[in-house]
Design a protein around this motif. Structure first.
Motif, PDB file in Angstrom:
ATOM      1  N   SER A   1      17.870 -15.815  83.380  1.00 46.07           N
ATOM      2  CA  SER A   1      18.180 -16.042  84.869  1.00 46.07           C
ATOM      3  C   SER A   1      16.738 -16.866  85.590  1.00 46.07           C
ATOM      4  O   SER A   1      15.746 -16.141  85.690  1.00 46.07           O
ATOM      5  N   GLN A   2      17.270 -17.879  86.052  1.00 48.64           N
ATOM      6  CA  GLN A   2      15.967 -18.625  86.785  1.00 48.64           C
ATOM      7  C   GLN A   2      16.074 -17.814  88.260  1.00 48.64           C
ATOM      8  O   GLN A   2      14.839 -17.729  88.360  1.00 48.64           O
ATOM      9  N   SER A   3      16.837 -17.669  88.990  1.00 50.05           N
ATOM     10  CA  SER A   3      16.775 -17.231  90.559  1.00 50.05           C
ATOM     11  C   SER A   3      16.484 -15.717  90.090  1.00 50.05           C
ATOM     12  O   SER A   3      15.780 -15.117  91.166  1.00 50.05           O
TER      13      SER A   3
ATOM     14  N   THR B   1      21.457 -13.773  90.156  1.00 49.63           N
ATOM     15  CA  THR B   1      22.721 -14.093  89.962  1.00 49.63           C
ATOM     16  C   THR B   1      23.520 -12.661  89.720  1.00 49.63           C
ATOM     17  O   THR B   1      23.048 -11.923  88.937  1.00 49.63           O
TER      18      THR B   1
ATOM     19  N   SER C   1      19.956 -26.890  87.565  1.00 50.86           N
ATOM     20  CA  SER C   1      18.754 -26.513  86.736  1.00 50.86           C
ATOM     21  C   SER C   1      18.065 -27.357  85.801  1.00 50.86           C
ATOM     22  O   SER C   1      18.817 -28.087  84.988  1.00 50.86           O
TER      23      SER C   1
ATOM     24  N   GLY D   1      25.829 -20.327  83.074  1.00 51.77           N
ATOM     25  CA  GLY D   1      25.538 -21.479  83.103  1.00 51.77           C
ATOM     26  C   GLY D   1      24.404 -22.014  82.238  1.00 51.77           C
ATOM     27  O   GLY D   1      24.524 -21.768  80.998  1.00 51.77           O
ATOM     28  N   THR D   2      23.656 -22.887  82.897  1.00 47.49           N
ATOM     29  CA  THR D   2      22.588 -23.165  82.145  1.00 47.49           C
ATOM     30  C   THR D   2      21.736 -22.268  81.434  1.00 47.49           C
ATOM     31  O   THR D   2      21.348 -22.401  80.312  1.00 47.49           O
TER      32      THR D   2
ATOM     33  N   GLU E   1      28.281 -31.515  87.408  1.00 46.44           N
ATOM     34  CA  GLU E   1      27.892 -30.517  88.655  1.00 46.44           C
ATOM     35  C   GLU E   1      27.073 -31.603  89.650  1.00 46.44           C
ATOM     36  O   GLU E   1      27.153 -31.240  90.817  1.00 46.44           O
TER      37      GLU E   1
ATOM     38  N   LYS F   1      25.220 -30.778  83.449  1.00 50.28           N
ATOM     39  CA  LYS F   1      24.322 -31.447  84.566  1.00 50.28           C
ATOM     40  C   LYS F   1      25.242 -32.546  84.940  1.00 50.28           C
ATOM     41  O   LYS F   1      25.432 -32.904  86.249  1.00 50.28           O
TER      42      LYS F   1
HETATM   43  C1  F6R Z   1      23.296 -25.373  86.393  1.00 45.92           C
HETATM   44  C2  F6R Z   1      22.994 -24.133  87.124  1.00 45.92           C
HETATM   45  C3  F6R Z   1      23.852 -22.986  87.187  1.00 45.92           C
HETATM   46  C4  F6R Z   1      22.735 -21.800  86.707  1.00 45.92           C
HETATM   47  C5  F6R Z   1      23.585 -20.593  86.635  1.00 45.92           C
HETATM   48  C6  F6R Z   1      22.564 -19.263  86.605  1.00 45.92           C
HETATM   49  O1  F6R Z   1      22.258 -26.425  86.643  1.00 45.92           O
HETATM   50  O2  F6R Z   1      22.296 -24.081  87.759  1.00 45.92           O
HETATM   51  O3  F6R Z   1      24.581 -23.149  85.911  1.00 45.92           O
HETATM   52  O4  F6R Z   1      22.020 -21.843  85.444  1.00 45.92           O
HETATM   53  O5  F6R Z   1      24.176 -20.248  87.826  1.00 45.92           O
HETATM   54  O6  F6R Z   1      21.836 -19.152  87.381  1.00 45.92           O
HETATM   55  P1  F6R Z   1      20.382 -18.445  87.216  1.00 45.92           P
HETATM   56  O7  F6R Z   1      19.549 -18.957  86.032  1.00 45.92           O
HETATM   57  O8  F6R Z   1      19.643 -18.258  88.461  1.00 45.92           O
HETATM   58  O9  F6R Z   1      20.751 -16.925  86.680  1.00 45.92           O
END
Ligand code: F6R
Length: 370
Positions: free
Chosen positions: A104-106, A109, A157, A58-59, A246, A243
């Motif tokens: 990865s933000q979280s 994933t 995100s 994704g993002t 979603e 964006k």
């Molecule tokens: C879009 C969004 C998702 C995340 C994707 C990866 O707004 O939030 O596309 O970017 O699921 O998530 P992370 O970065 O947490 O691995």
């Protein structure tokens, strides 16, 4: 907790400048060198890296796509971006000299985690760009470069994206520094450009919010949107399209502007909204001329033009129905500003339609299943 904002998304978009600034902090020494003490991969090992493979979803994958343009330019090694779920289930070419970068933000994933495990099993080093301290992806990587965007609550995100680009750029400049592929002065100059970005993002937040809200109020019944960009504007177009789909549930497609005549222009009809990410206008930028000619083509077919463009760009003013201005900046820095109006636009569209911008239907903040 929303601190006076209507939504977490609104709050977090307004934290874009801080996300970039905090991600830069502590990584530059007094004499302008990049210091990544946290990256505990031996410098000689990093010196010998001959390919980077970014795995993400994704993002985060779009942040990787942006970084490809910069890192290939600075470090002169190939950078591939692969969706983590696609990477894992084919037979990717990995060697001990491949650096796999998991974004990865979280940090939770599952698709990305499985991809990095696979890469490590093949003997490649994995560096995580992660926003969550101690998350699985950070723990299982050989090295971590944290994005210091702060916790991201809204499902879509926003601030994490600009922080991911910033961290990937720091990594690129660090590799350029240790491999000696860019002169020191140029690295320093580029770092200065990066440090100027929070202020430029802030300018958008200070001056463009009303224009963007007005555009959303006029466009909220559109059935679909196309998003087009070239070069680093291409992944920004993909991110803008994601964006909007979603959180506003609008059908969107993002693609490279150069593809228009190879098919997608057939979609353009009277009133179809088309969003263009316009490259910097200054210095007779060839990319700028090409994007403007794309605008002319779709305008001639009756499209409604929405442009994200450099302040005062006269060509854009001539053709666009709606313009979201951004301050002047070098091409490689432009994604950090260009994405901001698109984040605001998606939020306004969703609000306009009465949807919960923080919790879009069917989506979870972290996708912990494959
Ligand atoms: C879009 C969004 C998702 C995340 C994707 C990866 O707004 O939030 O596309 O970017 O699921 O998530 P992370 O970065 O947490 O691995």
């Amino acid at each position: 907790e929303k601190g006076g904002w209507d939504s977490f998304m609104d709050k977090e978009i307004h934290e874009d400048p801080a996300a970039v600034q905090q991600t830069l902090m502590g990584r530059l020494s007094e004499d302008g060198e990049i210091q990544l003490d946290e990256v505990r991969i031996d410098e000689n090992e990093l010196k010998s890296i001959d390919k980077i493979v970014v795995v993400a979803c994704g993002t985060a994958s779009y942040a990787g796509m942006v970084a490809k343009y910069a890192i290939e330019h600075w470090v002169r090694i190939p950078v591939e971006i692969e969706l983590a779920h696609e990477f894992r289930y084919r037979d990717p070419i990995l060697t001990p000299r491949t650096l796999v970068v998991a974004i990865s933000q979280s940090g939770e994933t599952m698709d990305t985690l499985m991809a990095l495990r696979h890469a490590r099993e093949q003997g490649s080093k994995v560096l995580a760009i992660c926003n969550t301290q101690g998350a699985s992806i950070a723990r299982e990587s050989d090295a971590v470069l944290y994005t210091h965007a702060g916790p991201e609550v809204a499902v879509a995100s926003t601030k994490a994206f600009v922080a991911q680009i910033t961290a990937a750029y720091i990594l690129g400049l660090y590799l350029a520094q240790i491999k000696g592929t860019v002169f020191r002065d140029e690295i320093r100059g580029t770092l200065d450009q990066l440090q100027a970005m929070p202020r430029k993002i802030q300018w958008i937040l200070d001056t463009q919010v009303d224009t963007i809200a007005k555009a959303a109020a006029q466009l909220d019944d559109a059935k679909s949107f196309l998003f087009l960009g070239r070069h680093v504007g291409y992944p920004v177009a993909l991110e803008g399209a994601l964006k909007l789909k979603e959180i506003a549930y609008t059908f969107t497609e993002g693609f490279a502007a150069g593809e228009l005549k190879h098919g997608p222009i057939a979609l353009v009809d009277e009133g179809e909204p088309v969003v263009f990410i316009v490259p910097p206008a200054r210095g007779r930028n060839i990319l700028h001329a090409k994007v403007i000619s794309g605008i002319e083509e779709v305008k001639a077919r009756g499209a409604t033009i929405i442009a994200v463009a450099e302040e005062g760009d006269p060509d854009v003013d001539r053709y666009a129905d709606f313009v979201f201005w951004r301050p002047e900046c070098p091409t490689l820095m432009s994604p950090l500003v260009d994405v901001v109006p698109l984040q605001l636009f998606a939020m306004d569209m969703a609000n306009q339609k009465g949807y919960d911008v923080d919790k879009p239907r069917n989506l979870a903040k972290s996708v912990t299943v494959e």
